[in-house]
Design a protein around this motif. Structure first.
Motif, PDB file in Angstrom:
ATOM      1  N   PHE A  99      26.851  69.502  79.198  1.00 41.23           N
ATOM      2  CA  PHE A  99      25.732  70.280  80.080  1.00 41.23           C
ATOM      3  C   PHE A  99      25.579  71.766  79.274  1.00 41.23           C
ATOM      4  O   PHE A  99      24.713  72.246  78.743  1.00 41.23           O
ATOM      5  CB  PHE A  99      25.872  70.566  81.348  1.00 41.23           C
ATOM      6  CG  PHE A  99      25.266  71.636  81.932  1.00 41.23           C
ATOM      7  CD1 PHE A  99      23.833  71.426  82.241  1.00 41.23           C
ATOM      8  CD2 PHE A  99      25.693  72.958  82.469  1.00 41.23           C
ATOM      9  CE1 PHE A  99      23.093  71.944  82.669  1.00 41.23           C
ATOM     10  CE2 PHE A  99      24.721  73.897  83.039  1.00 41.23           C
ATOM     11  CZ  PHE A  99      23.517  73.638  83.411  1.00 41.23           C
ATOM     12  N   GLY A 102      24.309  71.428  75.570  1.00 39.73           N
ATOM     13  CA  GLY A 102      22.917  71.246  75.754  1.00 39.73           C
ATOM     14  C   GLY A 102      22.223  72.624  76.048  1.00 39.73           C
ATOM     15  O   GLY A 102      21.104  72.813  75.414  1.00 39.73           O
ATOM     16  N   VAL A 103      22.642  73.390  76.796  1.00 36.00           N
ATOM     17  CA  VAL A 103      21.942  74.663  77.325  1.00 36.00           C
ATOM     18  C   VAL A 103      21.911  75.406  76.027  1.00 36.00           C
ATOM     19  O   VAL A 103      21.174  76.108  75.297  1.00 36.00           O
ATOM     20  CB  VAL A 103      22.753  75.381  78.466  1.00 36.00           C
ATOM     21  CG1 VAL A 103      22.390  76.850  78.568  1.00 36.00           C
ATOM     22  CG2 VAL A 103      22.267  74.640  79.615  1.00 36.00           C
ATOM     23  N   GLY A 106      19.587  74.186  73.259  1.00 42.58           N
ATOM     24  CA  GLY A 106      18.013  74.365  73.705  1.00 42.58           C
ATOM     25  C   GLY A 106      17.716  75.741  73.472  1.00 42.58           C
ATOM     26  O   GLY A 106      16.985  76.190  72.797  1.00 42.58           O
ATOM     27  N   MET A 107      18.654  76.802  74.004  1.00 38.13           N
ATOM     28  CA  MET A 107      18.353  78.176  73.955  1.00 38.13           C
ATOM     29  C   MET A 107      18.439  78.634  72.623  1.00 38.13           C
ATOM     30  O   MET A 107      17.596  79.633  72.103  1.00 38.13           O
ATOM     31  CB  MET A 107      19.110  78.980  74.770  1.00 38.13           C
ATOM     32  CG  MET A 107      19.056  78.582  76.434  1.00 38.13           C
ATOM     33  SD  MET A 107      17.306  78.568  77.012  1.00 38.13           S
ATOM     34  CE  MET A 107      16.781  80.156  76.759  1.00 38.13           C
ATOM     35  N   LYS A 109      18.075  76.879  69.760  1.00 39.68           N
ATOM     36  CA  LYS A 109      16.793  76.516  68.943  1.00 39.68           C
ATOM     37  C   LYS A 109      15.605  77.564  69.274  1.00 39.68           C
ATOM     38  O   LYS A 109      14.713  77.833  68.119  1.00 39.68           O
ATOM     39  CB  LYS A 109      16.473  75.206  69.297  1.00 39.68           C
ATOM     40  CG  LYS A 109      17.049  74.263  68.555  1.00 39.68           C
ATOM     41  CD  LYS A 109      16.252  73.555  67.558  1.00 39.68           C
ATOM     42  CE  LYS A 109      17.014  72.447  66.675  1.00 39.68           C
ATOM     43  NZ  LYS A 109      16.057  72.031  65.902  1.00 39.68           N
ATOM     44  N   SER A 110      15.518  77.955  70.454  1.00 39.06           N
ATOM     45  CA  SER A 110      14.232  78.624  70.967  1.00 39.06           C
ATOM     46  C   SER A 110      14.423  79.943  70.658  1.00 39.06           C
ATOM     47  O   SER A 110      13.285  80.782  70.550  1.00 39.06           O
ATOM     48  CB  SER A 110      13.924  78.438  72.444  1.00 39.06           C
ATOM     49  OG  SER A 110      14.207  77.120  72.729  1.00 39.06           O
ATOM     50  N   HIS A 113      12.706  82.143  68.075  1.00 38.60           N
ATOM     51  CA  HIS A 113      11.136  82.456  68.291  1.00 38.60           C
ATOM     52  C   HIS A 113      10.882  83.624  69.017  1.00 38.60           C
ATOM     53  O   HIS A 113       9.610  83.917  69.392  1.00 38.60           O
ATOM     54  CB  HIS A 113      10.571  81.363  68.638  1.00 38.60           C
ATOM     55  CG  HIS A 113      10.481  80.102  67.842  1.00 38.60           C
ATOM     56  ND1 HIS A 113       9.727  79.625  66.833  1.00 38.60           N
ATOM     57  CD2 HIS A 113      11.400  79.325  67.460  1.00 38.60           C
ATOM     58  CE1 HIS A 113      10.073  78.675  66.074  1.00 38.60           C
ATOM     59  NE2 HIS A 113      11.058  78.577  66.502  1.00 38.60           N
ATOM     60  N   PHE A 114      11.665  84.332  69.581  1.00 43.91           N
ATOM     61  CA  PHE A 114      11.634  85.598  70.409  1.00 43.91           C
ATOM     62  C   PHE A 114      11.096  86.597  69.857  1.00 43.91           C
ATOM     63  O   PHE A 114      11.471  87.087  68.699  1.00 43.91           O
ATOM     64  CB  PHE A 114      12.584  85.913  71.207  1.00 43.91           C
ATOM     65  CG  PHE A 114      13.295  84.765  72.251  1.00 43.91           C
ATOM     66  CD1 PHE A 114      12.493  83.827  72.643  1.00 43.91           C
ATOM     67  CD2 PHE A 114      14.500  84.788  72.466  1.00 43.91           C
ATOM     68  CE1 PHE A 114      13.067  82.841  73.479  1.00 43.91           C
ATOM     69  CE2 PHE A 114      15.217  83.704  73.233  1.00 43.91           C
ATOM     70  CZ  PHE A 114      14.131  82.773  73.589  1.00 43.91           C
ATOM     71  N   VAL A 115      10.253  87.499  70.456  1.00 44.22           N
ATOM     72  CA  VAL A 115       9.774  88.750  69.896  1.00 44.22           C
ATOM     73  C   VAL A 115      10.257  89.699  70.997  1.00 44.22           C
ATOM     74  O   VAL A 115       9.632  89.773  71.920  1.00 44.22           O
ATOM     75  CB  VAL A 115       8.363  88.859  69.698  1.00 44.22           C
ATOM     76  CG1 VAL A 115       7.858  89.937  68.890  1.00 44.22           C
ATOM     77  CG2 VAL A 115       7.757  87.593  69.055  1.00 44.22           C
ATOM     78  N   PRO A 116      11.630  90.478  70.733  1.00 45.94           N
ATOM     79  CA  PRO A 116      11.881  91.348  71.740  1.00 45.94           C
ATOM     80  C   PRO A 116      11.064  92.406  71.778  1.00 45.94           C
ATOM     81  O   PRO A 116      10.570  92.805  70.769  1.00 45.94           O
ATOM     82  CB  PRO A 116      13.483  91.512  71.312  1.00 45.94           C
ATOM     83  CG  PRO A 116      13.707  90.925  70.111  1.00 45.94           C
ATOM     84  CD  PRO A 116      12.300  90.316  69.595  1.00 45.94           C
ATOM     85  N   TYR A 120      12.336  96.873  78.046  1.00 46.28           N
ATOM     86  CA  TYR A 120      11.487  96.230  78.999  1.00 46.28           C
ATOM     87  C   TYR A 120      11.127  97.153  80.274  1.00 46.28           C
ATOM     88  O   TYR A 120       9.886  97.299  80.565  1.00 46.28           O
ATOM     89  CB  TYR A 120      12.270  95.145  79.780  1.00 46.28           C
ATOM     90  CG  TYR A 120      12.657  93.927  78.621  1.00 46.28           C
ATOM     91  CD1 TYR A 120      11.643  93.572  77.606  1.00 46.28           C
ATOM     92  CD2 TYR A 120      13.983  93.476  78.627  1.00 46.28           C
ATOM     93  CE1 TYR A 120      12.142  92.637  76.760  1.00 46.28           C
ATOM     94  CE2 TYR A 120      14.422  92.695  77.680  1.00 46.28           C
ATOM     95  CZ  TYR A 120      13.626  92.170  76.596  1.00 46.28           C
ATOM     96  OH  TYR A 120      13.864  91.375  75.706  1.00 46.28           O
ATOM     97  N   PHE A 121      11.983  97.903  80.595  1.00 44.65           N
ATOM     98  CA  PHE A 121      11.845  98.722  81.836  1.00 44.65           C
ATOM     99  C   PHE A 121      12.317 100.118  81.583  1.00 44.65           C
ATOM    100  O   PHE A 121      13.239 100.206  80.708  1.00 44.65           O
ATOM    101  CB  PHE A 121      12.374  98.119  82.957  1.00 44.65           C
ATOM    102  CG  PHE A 121      11.969  97.119  83.501  1.00 44.65           C
ATOM    103  CD1 PHE A 121      10.601  97.114  84.314  1.00 44.65           C
ATOM    104  CD2 PHE A 121      12.536  95.850  83.486  1.00 44.65           C
ATOM    105  CE1 PHE A 121      10.051  96.006  84.445  1.00 44.65           C
ATOM    106  CE2 PHE A 121      11.953  94.575  84.097  1.00 44.65           C
ATOM    107  CZ  PHE A 121      10.786  94.762  84.646  1.00 44.65           C
TER     108      PHE A 121
END
Lengths: 162, 466
Positions: A99, A102-103, A106-107, A109-110, A113-116, A120-121
C-alpha cells in the motif's frame, strides 16, 4: 537547507517508530514529544513561523504534559508488547508495504506535474485570524460543535451513574 | 456569506445547547427533553421545507445547497423523529444527553449532505461519528455495549485517517479542497500526468467511505455494533448515517470526478458485487435477528452501490428513494425487536409469536417481506428503480447479480416468518403494550404500503429536485 530538511525527516521517522516500539510508556511519550518538535520544524521550513510555534506550544507543551500526567496517575508499568510474527501480522505487514509503495508510486508519478503556487496562505497571526473568520468560518464553527460533542461524550462515559 | 441557507442547522445547534441546559436544570425528564428536541427538529424541518427550492452557495464555497440535498435532510429528519419516538418507550432511565447526541448527529449528517469542500466534509463526518458513539454507548452498563462502542470508535477513527489522508493528497494534486474547483480543474486539464495520483487519492477516499456505509471488506464492525447497541439506535444507524454516507459518495465521486467516471467506476463495481454477495451469504448463517439485520444492511448497501455505478439522473433519484423506503422498513423491524427485547433477539425467541401477539407477528412479516422485495411493498419498488437505472446504462451483469441476491435474501428473511408462524414457542410470555413503539410500527407500515403502491408521485418529486 535541503540537508537539514532530510535529516529532520529521518529523525521524525525515528521518533515516530520510537513511540510504537518503546517499552516504557513514559519513553514513548518522550518520543512523541520529540516527534512533535520535528513536525514543527516542517512548518518553519514552509515559512509559517506562527504555526510552528503553535505546534510546539499546543502539542509539545500541552498534550504531552497531559499524556505524561495520565501515565503517572494511572501508574503504567513497563509493558512488553509482544510482536510475534504470526502469519496474520506477516500478511498485514506485506499488504501495508504494498500500500505504501502504491501511494509513493502514484504520488511520485503525479508530483512532477505540479505547479506550486507559493505562498498558499498568509500565515501570519493576522492572516490566520482573517482566514478563520472569513473563508474558514463554517469549519471553525463546526469544529467547535465537534469539540463540544467530544467533551459531553467524555463526561458521559466517565461519570459513575448510568 | 449567505448564512441563511444553513438556518435549519443553526436552529438545531441552538436546540442542542437548550437540551444540555434543560438536562442540567431538571435532570432525566426524558419525555420533556424529547419533546423539546422534536419541536426543534420540526422547526428546522419547517425552514428546510420553506427554502426547499432555494439553491445557493454559502460560507465562501464551503456549502452548496440544492433541493436534492434537502431531500437527504428529509430522510435524516424522519430517522431522528422516529428514533425519539422509539426512545420514549425503550429507555427507562438514561441521561438526557442522548438527545443532545441525536441533534448533533443530525447536524453532522445535514452538513455532510451539503458541504462542497473536502475539509468541511471531514469535520462534519467526525461530528457525526462522535455523536453516534454517544448514541451507541448511552447504556454503558449493559452487556456488549462497551464492546460495540469501542469497536465503532476504533474503526471510525481508522477509516477517518484513510479519508483524511485521501483529502490531503487531493490537496497536493489540485491545490484546493473545494469539490467544484476540483471538478472544474479536471474538466479543463484532464487526467494527463496526474492519473496515478488521482487513483491513489480515490482509493483512499473510497476506503474511508466504504467503512461508513459498511461495504465489504470494511464491514467488520457492523455485526458487533448492531448486536451491542440499543435497538432504536441501530435502526437510526442503518437509516440516517448510511444515507449520509451515500450523500458523500455522490458529492466526492459523482460531482468531484464527474469528468472522468471511468477511474472510479471499476472500484465501486467490485465493491457493489462483493457487498451484495457477502452480506447475503453471511446473513444465511446468522441466527440472531439483530446480527442478521446487520448483514442485511450490508447487502442493502450493495444494492445502492449498484445505483451509484450507473451514473445517470434516475440513479440519483433511485438512491434517495431506496434510502427513504429502507428507513421505514428498518425502523419498523427494530420497533418490534425493541418490544420483544434486545436480549431476546434470537430466532427461537420469535417462535410462536403469531399466537402470543398476532398483530406484531403480522407486522414483522410485512417488514421482512418488504426487505425481501416482494411487490406491493416499498422494498420491491426501491429495488426496481435501482436495477432499472442499472439496466438502462447496460450494467446487465449487475442486474443479474442483484436478482440472484434477492433470491438468496428471501431465504433468511422468510425464515423469520416461518419461525413466527410455524414453530412452537418454548415458553409463552405476553409482550407488554408500548404506545410509542407501536406508533412507530404503524407509521412504518403505512409508509411502506404508500411508497409501495403509489411510488410515482414521490419519485417524481425526487426527480424534480435534481
Amino acid at each position: 537547507m535541503k540537508v537539514i530538511f532530510y535529516v529532520n525527516a529521518f529523525f521524525s521517522l525515528v521518533f515516530a517508530l520510537g513511540v510504537l516500539f518503546g517499552k516504557n510508556p513514559l519513553r514513548s511519550a518522550l518520543s512523541l514529544l520529540l516527534f512533535f518538535i520535528s513536525i514543527s520544524l516542517y512548518f518553519f521550513f514552509a515559512g509559517s513561523d506562527y504555526l510552528g510555534f503553535v505546534q510546539i506550544i499546543v502539542y509539545a507543551g500541552g498534550i504531552i504534559v497531559l499524556i505524561a500526567f495520565v501515565i503517572i496517575i494511572l501508574g503504567l508499568r513497563r509493558e512488553s508488547p509482544d510482536f510475534d510474527i504470526s502469519l496474520r501480522s506477516f500478511v498485514g505487514i506485506i499488504l501495508l508495504a504494498l500500500f505504501a509503495l502504491g501511494v509513493l508510486y502514484g504520488m511520485g508519478k503525479s508530483i512532477l506535474h505540479f505547479v506550486p503556487q507559493s505562498p498558499y496562505f498568509d500565515t501570519s497571526v493576522a492572516g490566520i485570524g482573517d482566514a478563520i473568520f472569513s473563508r474558514y468560518l463554517l469549519p471553525f464553527e463546526v469544529a467547535s460543535i465537534l469539540l463540544l460533542v467530544g467533551v459531553v461524550l467524555a463526561f458521559i462515559f466517565a461519570k459513575k451513574e448510568v | 456569506m449567505n448564512a441563511h441557507i444553513l438556518l435549519p442547522e443553526i436552529i438545531l445547534s441552538i436546540t442542542a445547547a437548550l437540551v444540555l441546559i434543560i438536562e442540567f436544570l431538571t435532570p432525566r425528564r426524558l419525555q420533556f427533553i424529547g419533546t423539546v428536541t422534536i419541536l426543534g427538529i420540526l422547526l428546522a424541518l419547517f425552514y428546510d421545507l420553506s427554502m426547499f427550492r432555494n439553491a445557493g452557495i454559502g460560507f465562501y464555497g464551503m456549502v452548496k445547497v440544492g433541493p436534492f440535498d434537502r431531500m437527504f435532510d428529509l430522510i435524516f429528519f424522519i430517522g431522528a423523529i422516529l428514533l425519539i419516538l422509539l426512545s420514549f418507550d425503550y429507555f427507562v432511565e438514561i441521561s438526557g444527553e442522548f438527545y443532545f447526541f441525536l441533534i448533533t448527529s443530525l447536524i453532522g449528517m445535514m452538513l455532510l449532505a451539503k458541504s462542497s469542500d473536502l475539509f468541511m466534509l471531514f469535520l462534519s463526518l467526525e461530528t457525526l461519528s462522535f455523536s453516534l458513539l454517544g448514541l451507541i454507548g448511552i447504556l454503558k452498563r449493559k452487556e456488549f455495549v462497551a464492546e460495540a462502542t469501542l469497536k465503532y470508535f476504533v474503526l471510525a477513527a481508522f477509516s477517518s485517517a484513510f479519508f483524511l489522508f485521501g483529502i490531503i493528497l487531493t490537496y497536493v494534486i489540485f491545490q484546493t479542497t473545494n469539490i467544484s474547483e476540483i471538478s472544474n480543474k479536471l474538466f479543463a486539464a484532464g487526467l494527463t500526468g496526474i492519473k496515478p495520483g488521482i487513483i491513489v487519492t480515490l482509493v483512499l477516499l473510497t476506503v474511508g467511505l466504504a467503512f461508513k456505509i459498511a461495504a465489504i471488506p470494511f464491514h467488520m464492525w457492523t455485526p458487533d455494533v448492531y448486536e451491542g447497541a440499543p435497538a432504536p439506535v441501530v435502526a437510526f444507524l442503518s437509516a440516517g448515517p448510511k444515507a449520509a454516507g451515500f450523500a458523500i459518495i455522490l458529492k466526492t465521486l459523482l460531482s468531484g470526478y464527474q469528468a472522468h467516471p471511468e477511474i472510479w467506476k471499476g472500484i465501486v463495481t467490485y465493491l457493489a458485487v462483493f457487498t451484495m454477495f457477502w452480506g447475503n451469504l453471511a446473513a444465511l448463517k446468522t441466527r440472531n435477528l439483530k446480527r442478521m439485520l446487520a448483514y442485511s444492511t450490508i447487502a442493502h448497501a450493495g444494492y445502492v452501490l449498484v445505483a451509484i455505478v450507473s451514473v445517470n439522473q434516475e440513479a440519483y433519484a433511485a438512491i434517495v428513494f431506496y434510502m427513504l423506503s429502507y428507513t421505514f422498513m428498518v425502523f419498523g423491524a427494530f420497533a418490534i425487536i425493541s418490544m420483544i427485547g434486545d436480549s431476546h433477539s434470537n430466532l427461537e425467541d420469535y417462535a410462536g409469536l403469531s399466537r402470543t401477539s398476532p398483530l406484531l407477528a403480522f407486522m414483522m412479516a410485512i417488514f421482512m417481506i418488504s426487505m425481501t422485495g416482494i411487490p406491493t411493498t416499498s422494498g420491491f419498488i426501491s429495488k426496481f428503480y435501482v436495477f432499472m437505472s442499472a439496466a438502462k446504462t447496460n450494467h446487465i451483469w449487475l442486474v443479474i447479480f442483484g436478482f440472484i441476491n434477492g433470491a438468496i435474501s428471501a431465504y433468511y428473511y422468510l425464515r423469520v416468518v416461518v419461525y413466527m408462524y410455524m414453530m412452537d414457542a418454548r415458553e409463552e410470555h405476553a409482550v407488554p403494550y408500548f404506545p410509542f413503539l407501536r406508533s412507530v410500527m404503524w407509521i412504518a407500515v403505512i409508509f411502506i404500503f404508500y411508497l409501495g403502491l403509489f411510488p410515482q408521485k414521490v419519485f417524481e418529486i425526487i426527480v424534480s429536485t435534481l
